[in-house]
Design a protein around this motif. Structure first.
Motif, short mmCIF file in Angstrom:
data_model
loop_
_atom_site.label_atom_id
_atom_site.label_comp_id
_atom_site.label_asym_id
_atom_site.label_seq_id
_atom_site.Cartn_x
_atom_site.Cartn_y
_atom_site.Cartn_z
N THR A 180 5.00 -3.08 -10.97
CA THR A 180 6.19 -2.45 -11.52
C THR A 180 6.94 -1.66 -10.46
O THR A 180 6.38 -1.37 -9.39
N HIS A 181 8.22 -1.36 -10.72
CA HIS A 181 8.95 -0.39 -9.90
C HIS A 181 8.57 1.00 -10.40
O HIS A 181 8.53 1.22 -11.61
N MET A 182 8.35 1.95 -9.50
CA MET A 182 7.98 3.30 -9.96
C MET A 182 8.46 4.39 -9.00
O MET A 182 8.31 4.25 -7.79
N THR A 192 5.15 -7.72 0.00
CA THR A 192 4.56 -7.39 -1.31
C THR A 192 5.55 -6.91 -2.37
O THR A 192 5.13 -6.47 -3.43
N HIS A 193 6.83 -6.99 -2.08
CA HIS A 193 7.78 -6.73 -3.18
C HIS A 193 9.14 -7.35 -2.88
O HIS A 193 9.73 -7.09 -1.83
N GLY A 194 9.62 -8.16 -3.83
CA GLY A 194 10.94 -8.74 -3.65
C GLY A 194 11.43 -9.47 -4.87
O GLY A 194 10.72 -9.60 -5.89
N HIS A 195 12.65 -9.92 -4.77
CA HIS A 195 13.31 -10.68 -5.84
C HIS A 195 14.08 -11.78 -5.08
O HIS A 195 15.25 -11.60 -4.73
N ALA A 196 13.38 -12.88 -4.79
CA ALA A 196 13.90 -13.87 -3.84
C ALA A 196 15.27 -14.40 -4.22
O ALA A 196 16.17 -14.51 -3.37
ZN LIG Z 1 12.54 -4.41 -6.58
#
Ligand SMILES: [Zn+2]
Ligand SMILES: CSC[C@H]1O[C@@H](n2cnc3c(O)ncnc32)[C@H](O)[C@@H]1O
Length: 434
Positions: free
Chosen positions: A214-216, A66-70
């Motif tokens: 978002t990043h938090m 559920t979170h990444g930057h491939a």
């Molecule tokens: Zn990230």
């Protein structure tokens, strides 16, 4: 109508009271149709176009990252052992400024290959050049929730261009590939997006009826900066800007106080817990047991291969189960079954797909990961949930299906050319480094 069947298998259903059964499971038109213990009924067997012999295999819902930057897989190993701000500002952003669509295409392809090989069937991705990411997801046959992340540390006309790009991406791709592609809107973080810009992104999400990501509260420094700049901690700040008025998923949420946990629960905000990335960047340890106790949906993400440094979600599952025992001194802090749900069912819920994927129950999409259990580290046959959480790794995955379509057979990728991807990824990296 395509009907197929798995028989002689062991099945793990993380949501059930009795989580393991030995038997069969049938798929019709990409959906799980029925399952049962023992032998499949003759009418199910006779109507099947294909029968998969499940002997020696454990079938579980495909994993959900559920979170990444491939595309950042191109930056794996480039800058290790740094804290977040130094890593981002002095190492990642200068390299990313040179990324072209071609780099994003091949970096994402590299990530897609790695994710399928380690049993992931759905991934969330926040990046730039998102048309390329979507193209790869469609080609790979993966399910993906994609979002054009925007950083607002730029002149107003550039802010507007980035927001328009995110809106255009959403309009083009929402629901594509038979619903496999979903879209969110993303201010990168409260420290890279001025308040009025976040409000504009939230307004766009309302107009387009999309969730937000978002990043938090990733680091203590971020929280202190937010208090200095805006007089509020990130949770209150984002709440005031309306971010939680849409279904929202926040990545990291490491530094939270009790009031913030209560507010996240009240606003039904989901949290993507990224334990490996948080440890590697020395960001801290999220208060996962407290979040779960408060009723927050907590799922798992790898973040990018530049801060992890792999995309094996089994590692996050295992670490989620181990880490919180260690820091709390409570061995029941995150039990094995809960860690497995964080990697499957809760992942689906956190992106609004809780009725679609993350479970092997009838009516769900046939997103299935088959783990090869004829190996010493899966013996003896005591408790397969325990084995999946504490003993398995991505390398144990044998086959993967998404939407009922097989995308990996005996560890051979059926939708991607892995040799070509390795070659192109190296070529892209050398150009970026040069
Ligand atoms: Zn990230
Ligand atoms: C605007 S696209 C996404 C953006 O996020 C950066 N990023 C990668 N990992 C992290 C992290 O752990 N915290 C904050 N930002 C992160 C990435 O480098 C891209 O620029």
């Amino acid at each position: 109508m395509k009907r197929w069947l798995i028989e002689n298998g062991i099945f793990a259903e993380p949501s059930a009271e009795r989580q393991i059964f030995e038997g069969w499971l049938s798929v019709v038109d990409g959906y799980i149709a029925a399952s049962g213990e023992g032998a499949a009924p003759p009418e199910v067997r006779d109507g099947a176009e294909e029968i998969v012999n499940g002997k020696g295999l454990l079938f579980m819902p495909g994993l959900i990252n559920t979170h990444g930057h491939a595309a950042m897989s191109l930056l794996r190993g480039l800058a290790d052992d740094l804290v977040l701000q130094d890593w981002l500002e002095n190492h990642m952003w200068p390299m990313e400024a040179k990324f072209t669509g071609d780099d994003v295409y091949w970096g994402t392809s590299l990530a897609a290959a790695e994710m399928i090989l380690s049993g992931t069937t759905t991934f969330v991705d926040m990046y730039d050049h998102m048309d390329k990411v979507a193209e790869v997801a469609v080609q790979a046959g993966l399910r993906a929730t994609l979002t054009r992340g925007v950083i607002g540390l730029c002149p107003p006309d550039v802010q507007t261009a980035k927001l328009n790009d995110a809106i255009q991406f959403a309009k083009t791709w929402q629901g594509a590939a038979d619903g496999r592609i979903q879209v969110m809107m993303s201010p990168h973080s409260p420290y890279t997006c001025p308040p009025d810009y976040i409000e504009r992104i939230v307004a766009a999400a309302h107009e387009l009826n999309l969730p937000l990501h978002t990043h938090m509260s990733e680091t203590a420094a971020e929280v202190a900066l937010n208090v200095n700049q805006y007089g509020a901690r990130p949770v209150e700040h984002l709440d005031k800007l309306g971010l939680f008025s849409r279904p929202s998923l926040v990545a990291h949420a490491v530094h939270l106080n009790d009031e913030e946990i209560a507010l996240l629960a009240e606003r039904r905000v989901a949290v993507s817990h990224n334990p490996v990335s948080n440890l590697k960047l020395a960001s801290g340890v999220a208060r996962v047991p407290e979040l779960l106790r408060a009723g927050v949906t907590v799922s798992l993400g790898t973040d990018s291969a530049a801060s992890n440094n792999n995309l094996d979600l089994f590692e996050e599952i295992r670490l989620a189960a181990l880490l919180h025992k260690g820091v709390s001194g409570d061995p029941t802090a995150v039990p094995a079954g809960e860690a497995l749900r964080m990697g499957t069912l809760y992942g689906a819920r956190s992106i609004g797909l809780g009725d679609v994927t993350g479970s092997l129950r009838p009516g769900f999409k046939a997103d299935i990961t088959a783990v090869s259990i004829d190996k010493p580290h899966f013996m003896p046959r005591t408790d397969y949930i325990s084995h999946l959480v504490y003993s398995a790794s991505g390398a144990d995955v044998a086959h993967v299906w998404v939407d009922g379509r097989r995308i990996m057979r005996d560890r051979e990728l059926l939708t991607l050319d892995v040799e070509r991807i390795r070659h192109e990824a190296q070529r892209c990296f050398e150009r970026l480094r040069g």
